[in-house]
Design a protein around this motif. Sequence first.
Motif, PDB file in Angstrom:
ATOM      1  N   THR A 212       3.215   8.947  23.935  1.00 59.72           N
ATOM      2  CA  THR A 212       4.630   8.743  24.259  1.00 59.72           C
ATOM      3  C   THR A 212       4.737   8.095  25.638  1.00 59.72           C
ATOM      4  O   THR A 212       4.239   8.654  26.623  1.00 59.72           O
ATOM      5  CB  THR A 212       5.367  10.101  24.268  1.00 59.72           C
ATOM      6  OG1 THR A 212       5.325  10.643  22.949  1.00 59.72           O
ATOM      7  CG2 THR A 212       6.816   9.948  24.703  1.00 59.72           C
ATOM      8  N   TRP A 221      12.060  16.189  36.156  1.00 56.79           N
ATOM      9  CA  TRP A 221      13.487  16.364  35.845  1.00 56.79           C
ATOM     10  C   TRP A 221      14.110  17.277  36.903  1.00 56.79           C
ATOM     11  O   TRP A 221      13.532  18.297  37.280  1.00 56.79           O
ATOM     12  CB  TRP A 221      13.666  16.966  34.447  1.00 56.79           C
ATOM     13  CG  TRP A 221      13.382  15.958  33.369  1.00 56.79           C
ATOM     14  CD1 TRP A 221      12.166  15.458  33.030  1.00 56.79           C
ATOM     15  CD2 TRP A 221      14.330  15.310  32.515  1.00 56.79           C
ATOM     16  NE1 TRP A 221      12.296  14.534  32.015  1.00 56.79           N
ATOM     17  CE2 TRP A 221      13.618  14.419  31.684  1.00 56.79           C
ATOM     18  CE3 TRP A 221      15.717  15.393  32.377  1.00 56.79           C
ATOM     19  CZ2 TRP A 221      14.243  13.631  30.730  1.00 56.79           C
ATOM     20  CZ3 TRP A 221      16.333  14.604  31.410  1.00 56.79           C
ATOM     21  CH2 TRP A 221      15.607  13.733  30.601  1.00 56.79           C
ATOM     22  N   MET A 235       8.246  16.014  22.753  1.00 53.62           N
ATOM     23  CA  MET A 235       8.634  15.685  21.373  1.00 53.62           C
ATOM     24  C   MET A 235       8.645  14.180  21.114  1.00 53.62           C
ATOM     25  O   MET A 235       9.113  13.724  20.089  1.00 53.62           O
ATOM     26  CB  MET A 235      10.012  16.270  21.082  1.00 53.62           C
ATOM     27  CG  MET A 235      10.045  17.783  21.203  1.00 53.62           C
ATOM     28  SD  MET A 235      11.621  18.503  20.731  1.00 53.62           S
ATOM     29  CE  MET A 235      12.625  18.066  22.119  1.00 53.62           C
ATOM     30  N   GLY A 236       8.194  13.418  22.109  1.00 58.44           N
ATOM     31  CA  GLY A 236       8.099  11.966  21.907  1.00 58.44           C
ATOM     32  C   GLY A 236       9.447  11.276  21.870  1.00 58.44           C
ATOM     33  O   GLY A 236       9.623  10.283  21.158  1.00 58.44           O
ATOM     34  N   CYS A 237      10.386  11.769  22.680  1.00 60.25           N
ATOM     35  CA  CYS A 237      11.772  11.299  22.518  1.00 60.25           C
ATOM     36  C   CYS A 237      12.029   9.878  23.003  1.00 60.25           C
ATOM     37  O   CYS A 237      13.105   9.347  22.760  1.00 60.25           O
ATOM     38  CB  CYS A 237      12.741  12.268  23.180  1.00 60.25           C
ATOM     39  SG  CYS A 237      12.828  12.108  24.959  1.00 60.25           S
TER      40      CYS A 237
HETATM   41  S1  SF4 Z   1      10.349  14.905  24.780  1.00 63.09           S
HETATM   42 FE1  SF4 Z   1      11.206  13.231  25.980  1.00 63.09          FE
HETATM   43  S2  SF4 Z   1      12.058  14.215  27.806  1.00 63.09           S
HETATM   44 FE2  SF4 Z   1      10.658  15.692  26.862  1.00 63.09          FE
HETATM   45  S3  SF4 Z   1       8.693  15.342  27.902  1.00 63.09           S
HETATM   46 FE3  SF4 Z   1       8.677  14.075  26.050  1.00 63.09          FE
HETATM   47  S4  SF4 Z   1       9.438  12.047  26.702  1.00 63.09           S
HETATM   48 FE4  SF4 Z   1       9.974  13.536  28.318  1.00 63.09          FE
END
Ligand code: SF4
Length: 289
Positions: A212, A221, A235-237
């Motif tokens: 990702t 964050w 979750m690979g968003c």
């Molecule tokens: S799901 Fe999205 S926000 Fe969460 S760690 Fe992975 S890339 Fe970052």
Amino acid sequence: MKTKVLWIQGLACNGNAHSFLTYSKLEQFLDDFEFIYHPIIDSKFTLSDIVNNFCECEILLIEGSIADDYKRSHKSIVEIIKLYAPHVKKIVTVGTCATFGGIFKDSPYENSSGFLYLEKEKIDKFLEYEDKVISVSGCPVHPEVLVNTLYMIKDKLELPIDTFHRPKEFFSFTVHNGCTRNEYFEYKVDNHNFGEKEGCMFYDHGCQAPFTNGSCNKILWNEVNSKTRVGQPCMGCTEPEFPRINLYETKKNMGIPQYLPFGVPKRAYLTLSGVAKAFKISRLEEELF
Ligand code: SF4
Ligand code: SF4
């Protein structure tokens, strides 16, 4: 002089608009940028003003996926975008829905997609504006990545992009980079309970960070944390296929994870993991219990 920015929404849950509000230096940002319209922040014009008349602005921000039959203030989202896209200097897709279609690509609306892509496939809805597009994917968008991108546009800095128009400055490495659990990854020690400090979540718990693109473990964050640091798998968003099903499960074929870290061929993975497994690092194993 303040840069004028318009934030419009297609099919969206407001998640990116809310995420942006958590940017820690928002007041300073608002000294340098003016929203002519934003769905949450007080702005000069109403939604009805901006959909019915062209209101001058330099950057168009789009949140949410775009469907042919979806309307804002009684006007088609496609028409609204076409009112602004030819005149602005840059178009920024904010979040994964606006970039790749995201969760709304399966909505009942017609042809719901991202601005330039439906997952990985390029579509021709707005292809004529491709040269202006910068994509800041994420579900939701990382506020600091969005703000830094906007400053780079404002300051006319060079902004190299990847194949999906994402700024390389923030998307040229993986979320795995900077994770505090890398040592457990190297020696194939998974963690066994969500929220635990120890263990890597790649082998059993579906962590998608090694494939990702994003900076969640380099630009934390709220300046303090990331998913993997608190014991929740990535979750690979930020990726085109988000959301995959069974987010907390590592799909395997004959014991080998279906998706491997970017750039690692299966044969190399098998060799490396065989060697890593041969080591029993009691210090790492013991920390789990
Ligand atoms: S799901 Fe999205 S926000 Fe969460 S760690 Fe992975 S890339 Fe970052
Ligand atoms: S938990 Fe995820 S991000 Fe962290 S080391 Fe393991 S695979 Fe990489």
